[in-house]
Motif scaffolding. Sequence first.
Motif, PDB file in Angstrom:
ATOM      1  N   LYS A  20      -1.602   0.650   8.158  1.00 26.48           N
ATOM      2  CA  LYS A  20      -1.609   2.069   7.803  1.00 26.48           C
ATOM      3  C   LYS A  20      -2.528   2.913   8.691  1.00 26.48           C
ATOM      4  O   LYS A  20      -2.575   4.134   8.541  1.00 26.48           O
ATOM      5  CB  LYS A  20      -1.989   2.251   6.339  1.00 26.48           C
ATOM      6  CG  LYS A  20      -3.458   2.074   6.000  1.00 26.48           C
ATOM      7  CD  LYS A  20      -3.702   2.294   4.523  1.00 26.48           C
ATOM      8  CE  LYS A  20      -5.175   2.146   4.155  1.00 26.48           C
ATOM      9  NZ  LYS A  20      -6.018   3.199   4.736  1.00 26.48           N
ATOM     10  N   LEU A  21      -3.250   2.264   9.616  1.00 32.34           N
ATOM     11  CA  LEU A  21      -4.080   3.030  10.545  1.00 32.34           C
ATOM     12  C   LEU A  21      -3.204   3.911  11.434  1.00 32.34           C
ATOM     13  O   LEU A  21      -2.076   3.552  11.774  1.00 32.34           O
ATOM     14  CB  LEU A  21      -4.906   2.082  11.421  1.00 32.34           C
ATOM     15  CG  LEU A  21      -6.019   1.288  10.732  1.00 32.34           C
ATOM     16  CD1 LEU A  21      -6.617   0.279  11.713  1.00 32.34           C
ATOM     17  CD2 LEU A  21      -7.101   2.214  10.196  1.00 32.34           C
ATOM     18  N   ASN A  22      -3.730   5.061  11.832  1.00 32.00           N
ATOM     19  CA  ASN A  22      -2.971   5.969  12.693  1.00 32.00           C
ATOM     20  C   ASN A  22      -2.828   5.437  14.118  1.00 32.00           C
ATOM     21  O   ASN A  22      -1.839   5.720  14.792  1.00 32.00           O
ATOM     22  CB  ASN A  22      -3.658   7.337  12.741  1.00 32.00           C
ATOM     23  CG  ASN A  22      -3.555   8.077  11.427  1.00 32.00           C
ATOM     24  OD1 ASN A  22      -2.594   7.902  10.699  1.00 32.00           O
ATOM     25  ND2 ASN A  22      -4.543   8.905  11.126  1.00 32.00           N
ATOM     26  N   ARG A  23      -3.807   4.678  14.579  1.00 30.93           N
ATOM     27  CA  ARG A  23      -3.765   4.081  15.912  1.00 30.93           C
ATOM     28  C   ARG A  23      -4.000   2.587  15.784  1.00 30.93           C
ATOM     29  O   ARG A  23      -4.830   2.147  15.009  1.00 30.93           O
ATOM     30  CB  ARG A  23      -4.846   4.682  16.822  1.00 30.93           C
ATOM     31  CG  ARG A  23      -4.673   6.172  17.100  1.00 30.93           C
ATOM     32  CD  ARG A  23      -3.525   6.426  18.067  1.00 30.93           C
ATOM     33  NE  ARG A  23      -3.431   7.829  18.421  1.00 30.93           N
ATOM     34  CZ  ARG A  23      -2.761   8.743  17.728  1.00 30.93           C
ATOM     35  NH1 ARG A  23      -2.130   8.377  16.623  1.00 30.93           N
ATOM     36  NH2 ARG A  23      -2.716   9.997  18.113  1.00 30.93           N
ATOM     37  N   HIS A  24      -3.233   1.832  16.572  1.00 33.90           N
ATOM     38  CA  HIS A  24      -3.303   0.375  16.486  1.00 33.90           C
ATOM     39  C   HIS A  24      -3.757  -0.226  17.816  1.00 33.90           C
ATOM     40  O   HIS A  24      -3.899   0.495  18.813  1.00 33.90           O
ATOM     41  CB  HIS A  24      -1.947  -0.192  16.065  1.00 33.90           C
ATOM     42  CG  HIS A  24      -1.493   0.290  14.735  1.00 33.90           C
ATOM     43  ND1 HIS A  24      -0.669   1.391  14.583  1.00 33.90           N
ATOM     44  CD2 HIS A  24      -1.758  -0.158  13.478  1.00 33.90           C
ATOM     45  CE1 HIS A  24      -0.445   1.598  13.296  1.00 33.90           C
ATOM     46  NE2 HIS A  24      -1.094   0.678  12.604  1.00 33.90           N
ATOM     47  N   ALA A  25      -3.954  -1.519  17.818  1.00 33.42           N
ATOM     48  CA  ALA A  25      -4.478  -2.192  19.005  1.00 33.42           C
ATOM     49  C   ALA A  25      -3.598  -1.979  20.231  1.00 33.42           C
ATOM     50  O   ALA A  25      -4.100  -1.868  21.358  1.00 33.42           O
ATOM     51  CB  ALA A  25      -4.641  -3.686  18.724  1.00 33.42           C
ATOM     52  N   TRP A  80       0.855  -1.184   0.000  1.00 35.74           N
ATOM     53  CA  TRP A  80       0.000   0.000   0.000  1.00 35.74           C
ATOM     54  C   TRP A  80       0.890   1.232   0.000  1.00 35.74           C
ATOM     55  O   TRP A  80       1.863   1.311   0.756  1.00 35.74           O
ATOM     56  CB  TRP A  80      -0.875  -0.039   1.247  1.00 35.74           C
ATOM     57  CG  TRP A  80      -1.766   1.150   1.444  1.00 35.74           C
ATOM     58  CD1 TRP A  80      -3.041   1.308   0.996  1.00 35.74           C
ATOM     59  CD2 TRP A  80      -1.442   2.349   2.157  1.00 35.74           C
ATOM     60  NE1 TRP A  80      -3.535   2.528   1.384  1.00 35.74           N
ATOM     61  CE2 TRP A  80      -2.570   3.192   2.096  1.00 35.74           C
ATOM     62  CE3 TRP A  80      -0.310   2.806   2.826  1.00 35.74           C
ATOM     63  CZ2 TRP A  80      -2.597   4.456   2.693  1.00 35.74           C
ATOM     64  CZ3 TRP A  80      -0.337   4.065   3.414  1.00 35.74           C
ATOM     65  CH2 TRP A  80      -1.472   4.865   3.350  1.00 35.74           C
ATOM     66  N   THR A  81       0.589   2.199  -0.852  1.00 35.26           N
ATOM     67  CA  THR A  81       1.459   3.364  -0.949  1.00 35.26           C
ATOM     68  C   THR A  81       0.651   4.628  -1.210  1.00 35.26           C
ATOM     69  O   THR A  81      -0.441   4.586  -1.794  1.00 35.26           O
ATOM     70  CB  THR A  81       2.492   3.187  -2.082  1.00 35.26           C
ATOM     71  OG1 THR A  81       3.400   4.305  -2.079  1.00 35.26           O
ATOM     72  CG2 THR A  81       1.818   3.111  -3.444  1.00 35.26           C
ATOM     73  N   ARG A  82       1.211   5.755  -0.789  1.00 29.38           N
ATOM     74  CA  ARG A  82       0.699   7.063  -1.153  1.00 29.38           C
ATOM     75  C   ARG A  82       1.806   7.875  -1.840  1.00 29.38           C
ATOM     76  O   ARG A  82       1.699   9.096  -1.954  1.00 29.38           O
ATOM     77  CB  ARG A  82       0.191   7.809   0.084  1.00 29.38           C
ATOM     78  CG  ARG A  82      -1.096   7.225   0.662  1.00 29.38           C
ATOM     79  CD  ARG A  82      -2.259   7.348  -0.287  1.00 29.38           C
ATOM     80  NE  ARG A  82      -3.524   6.888   0.288  1.00 29.38           N
ATOM     81  CZ  ARG A  82      -4.229   5.872  -0.183  1.00 29.38           C
ATOM     82  NH1 ARG A  82      -3.783   5.187  -1.232  1.00 29.38           N
ATOM     83  NH2 ARG A  82      -5.370   5.529   0.365  1.00 29.38           N
ATOM     84  N   CYS A  97      -8.406   2.167  -0.991  1.00 24.66           N
ATOM     85  CA  CYS A  97      -8.548   1.955   0.451  1.00 24.66           C
ATOM     86  C   CYS A  97      -8.328   3.220   1.279  1.00 24.66           C
ATOM     87  O   CYS A  97      -7.340   3.353   1.985  1.00 24.66           O
ATOM     88  CB  CYS A  97      -7.594   0.857   0.918  1.00 24.66           C
ATOM     89  SG  CYS A  97      -7.978   0.251   2.582  1.00 24.66           S
ATOM     90  N   THR A  98      -9.292   4.121   1.204  1.00 27.24           N
ATOM     91  CA  THR A  98      -9.248   5.353   1.985  1.00 27.24           C
ATOM     92  C   THR A  98     -10.177   5.197   3.173  1.00 27.24           C
ATOM     93  O   THR A  98     -11.400   5.224   3.017  1.00 27.24           O
ATOM     94  CB  THR A  98      -9.694   6.549   1.127  1.00 27.24           C
ATOM     95  OG1 THR A  98      -8.935   6.555  -0.074  1.00 27.24           O
ATOM     96  CG2 THR A  98      -9.461   7.853   1.861  1.00 27.24           C
ATOM     97  N   ASP A  99      -9.599   5.063   4.371  1.00 27.76           N
ATOM     98  CA  ASP A  99     -10.401   4.732   5.542  1.00 27.76           C
ATOM     99  C   ASP A  99     -10.331   5.743   6.680  1.00 27.76           C
ATOM    100  O   ASP A  99     -11.023   5.588   7.673  1.00 27.76           O
ATOM    101  CB  ASP A  99     -10.005   3.354   6.086  1.00 27.76           C
ATOM    102  CG  ASP A  99     -10.556   2.210   5.236  1.00 27.76           C
ATOM    103  OD1 ASP A  99     -11.552   2.427   4.533  1.00 27.76           O
ATOM    104  OD2 ASP A  99      -9.970   1.116   5.267  1.00 27.76           O
ATOM    105  N   ASP A 159      -7.189  11.621   7.865  1.00 27.50           N
ATOM    106  CA  ASP A 159      -5.806  12.039   7.626  1.00 27.50           C
ATOM    107  C   ASP A 159      -5.307  11.511   6.291  1.00 27.50           C
ATOM    108  O   ASP A 159      -4.611  12.212   5.544  1.00 27.50           O
ATOM    109  CB  ASP A 159      -4.892  11.541   8.752  1.00 27.50           C
ATOM    110  CG  ASP A 159      -5.124  12.290  10.052  1.00 27.50           C
ATOM    111  OD1 ASP A 159      -5.734  13.376  10.011  1.00 27.50           O
ATOM    112  OD2 ASP A 159      -4.695  11.793  11.115  1.00 27.50           O
ATOM    113  N   ASP A 160      -5.660  10.272   5.985  1.00 30.48           N
ATOM    114  CA  ASP A 160      -5.255   9.674   4.714  1.00 30.48           C
ATOM    115  C   ASP A 160      -5.897  10.431   3.550  1.00 30.48           C
ATOM    116  O   ASP A 160      -5.267  10.664   2.517  1.00 30.48           O
ATOM    117  CB  ASP A 160      -5.655   8.200   4.682  1.00 30.48           C
ATOM    118  CG  ASP A 160      -5.155   7.482   3.441  1.00 30.48           C
ATOM    119  OD1 ASP A 160      -4.036   7.792   2.982  1.00 30.48           O
ATOM    120  OD2 ASP A 160      -5.870   6.614   2.918  1.00 30.48           O
TER     121      ASP A 160
END
Length: 367
Positions: free
Chosen positions: A327-332, A86-88, A116-118, A121-122
């Motif tokens: 790629k989520l800003n916050r993880h588990a 996945w890249t931007r 995949c825009t979720d 911020d992305d």
Amino acid sequence: MEYRELPHGGEKISVLGLGMGYISGTTEEIAEVIRTAIKNGINYFDLAAAERAPYVGYAEAFAGQRDKIYTQMHFGATYENGKYGWTRDLATIKRVFEWELDLFQTDYTDMGFIHCTDDMDDLQTIKRNGIWDYMKELKAEGKIRHLGFSSHNPEVARRLLDTGMMDMCMFSINPAYDYEKGDEYGIGEVQERARFYRDCESMGVGISVMKPFGGGQLLDAKLSPFKQALTKNQCIQYALDRPAVMTVLPGIRNMQDLEEILSYAKATAEERDYSVIGNFTPQKAYGTCVYCNHCQPCPAGLNVGLINKYYDLAKAGDIMAVGHYQKLNRHADDCIKCGHCEARCPFHVKQETRMEEIAVYFKQCDK
């Protein structure tokens, strides 16, 4: 095969399409599967895979049949190392798109999707770093016939609709993700999702459906949040009955999977009937996260529903879900164990324990 007309453009799209995320086998085997799909009236193909290898088989199958098919290419999915990434990075996105055009011997894609825009911020990153401008330029040049996007998040998806430039989008639709049982359980994102479908229809934006089987969970009573299995035909019909849906894109692995999907075209009304979901009570879903996000807002900023969804999909074999989680800003592991989500969850999910489990799982995926 039944076909539905795309409001912006008039293309006749088969209600059964194909995702390529799970397909495997030799180049010849993959090509034969795709040729068989086309012979049986399937004309819509999503081109986001778990790895690069299947693309050659698709290219062989598409040869000489470009006028019979519609392609859905993703701007942000990359395969430069052989596996899905996945890249931007704009330069990488341009390179991948030119590679796809060259491989498929075409000078355009029917659908060009922001991949995949979720999260918000992305979405801002896409606007800042030139990706959106690049895609609009390709649209003006005819290299993209229709602009679109893929997303799991109705809030972000609604922002993209507001651009007024979208003709198509890819969204995950199935009974588990849309779960509701009367007004008492019309919770969290449920109404937001339903409103998104209606907005797409009123704006003339078509929907291609990913995850119609919930990554396979809905087909297995042990994994389903309803504790009861549905059939593929029931799930396909459910998705097709949502507003704005043009086509359903199950991921297939081989010819056997394709034949099972094609059986929908000959299935009786009784075999497609999904009214059994009306008998599922909320109590049956207790202890299972159905991604409703009734627990929001999280004090630590976690998108609890999306973290759970990516985890369940990854465990079910969806390789791309690992990248989406990362790629989520916050993880588990950012969970602060404040108890907020558990106190608000109508399905009594032990999310603090769940977050520990998810964190361990994805750390192992990094190794």
